[in-house]
Design an enzyme around this catalytic site. Sequence first.
Site, mmCIF file in Angstrom:
data_model
loop_
_atom_site.group_PDB
_atom_site.id
_atom_site.type_symbol
_atom_site.label_atom_id
_atom_site.label_comp_id
_atom_site.label_asym_id
_atom_site.label_seq_id
_atom_site.Cartn_x
_atom_site.Cartn_y
_atom_site.Cartn_z
ATOM 1 N N ASP A 169 0.858 -1.184 0.000
ATOM 2 C CA ASP A 169 0.000 0.000 0.000
ATOM 3 C C ASP A 169 0.894 1.233 0.000
ATOM 4 O O ASP A 169 1.284 1.738 1.054
ATOM 5 C CB ASP A 169 -0.926 0.004 1.214
ATOM 6 C CG ASP A 169 -1.903 1.172 1.191
ATOM 7 O OD1 ASP A 169 -1.714 2.104 0.376
ATOM 8 O OD2 ASP A 169 -2.859 1.168 1.992
ATOM 9 N N ILE A 189 0.079 9.738 7.668
ATOM 10 C CA ILE A 189 -0.659 8.935 8.643
ATOM 11 C C ILE A 189 -0.305 7.458 8.494
ATOM 12 O O ILE A 189 0.194 7.017 7.457
ATOM 13 C CB ILE A 189 -2.179 9.122 8.507
ATOM 14 C CG1 ILE A 189 -2.685 8.584 7.160
ATOM 15 C CG2 ILE A 189 -2.558 10.583 8.673
ATOM 16 C CD1 ILE A 189 -4.200 8.577 7.023
ATOM 17 N N GLY A 192 -4.477 2.200 8.124
ATOM 18 C CA GLY A 192 -5.479 1.653 9.027
ATOM 19 C C GLY A 192 -5.230 0.187 9.334
ATOM 20 O O GLY A 192 -5.355 -0.253 10.484
#
Length: 262
Positions: A169, A189, A192
């Site tokens: 990713d 960030i 997730g």
Amino acid sequence: MSEWRGRSLGTNTVSYDDTQPILYALAVGARASDLDLVFEERLRVLPTFALTLAQWAPDALGSAGAFDITTAVHGSQRLRVRKPLPRSGSVEMSAHVAEVWDKGSAAVFEVAVESPYFEATWSLFAPGAGGFGGDRGPSSRRRPETEPDGSLTVATSPRQAALYRLLGDRHHLHIDPEAAQKAGMPRPILHGLCTLVAVTLPLAESLGAHPADLLELEGRFTAPVFPGDALHLETWKEDETTLAEASVNGKTVITAARARFA
């Protein structure tokens, strides 16, 4: 948007050697002393490694034009384990769009991936794609009303997103400060899925289970986590399943989480 429901995303076979599962374990927080996760001679592959192998499926839906890939976000994840992944080898997978929910201002696309080793579902939140008159879909599980049975503090590493993105990713939001600022974030960030699995490892340890014995996992991502953040995890026992919710400095970042180990 309803025309996307049931759409096949094709099949794919992904091959790997023992380097990738070891890198994955380190990226989600395994310690150098966890030899059965990081030493090829004793290696047990974390079941959630499967989610990196299947990343092609949600990417394929975005590339097909179902939604704006610059604004869509990963809303939640589910995984059910069928059998352990090998230390190295090839995994054949098929994928399709299981559902498209109409949330009004946005749509939620559920991408289902199946293989002999696992079943996984990505829920992708696509702003601006709703309002087509479809079903809103089920509501998220609420936080248990009882007091938590346990709690944990889970530290993340400032380098964790940079390491995790090597598993597939490579969205710029996780590494490039300029891309993060364009998305409204002060800095890159954490993924997730990395966050969800990072809390699963110490959770397994607290339950006396091995993280490679995971049978089911799910969670909903509600706010960004930044590399280096410390997560506060609260847990509730429900039969053979553990429910959980994670927060950072009092702000909830993962809700409706549940895990079950063999």
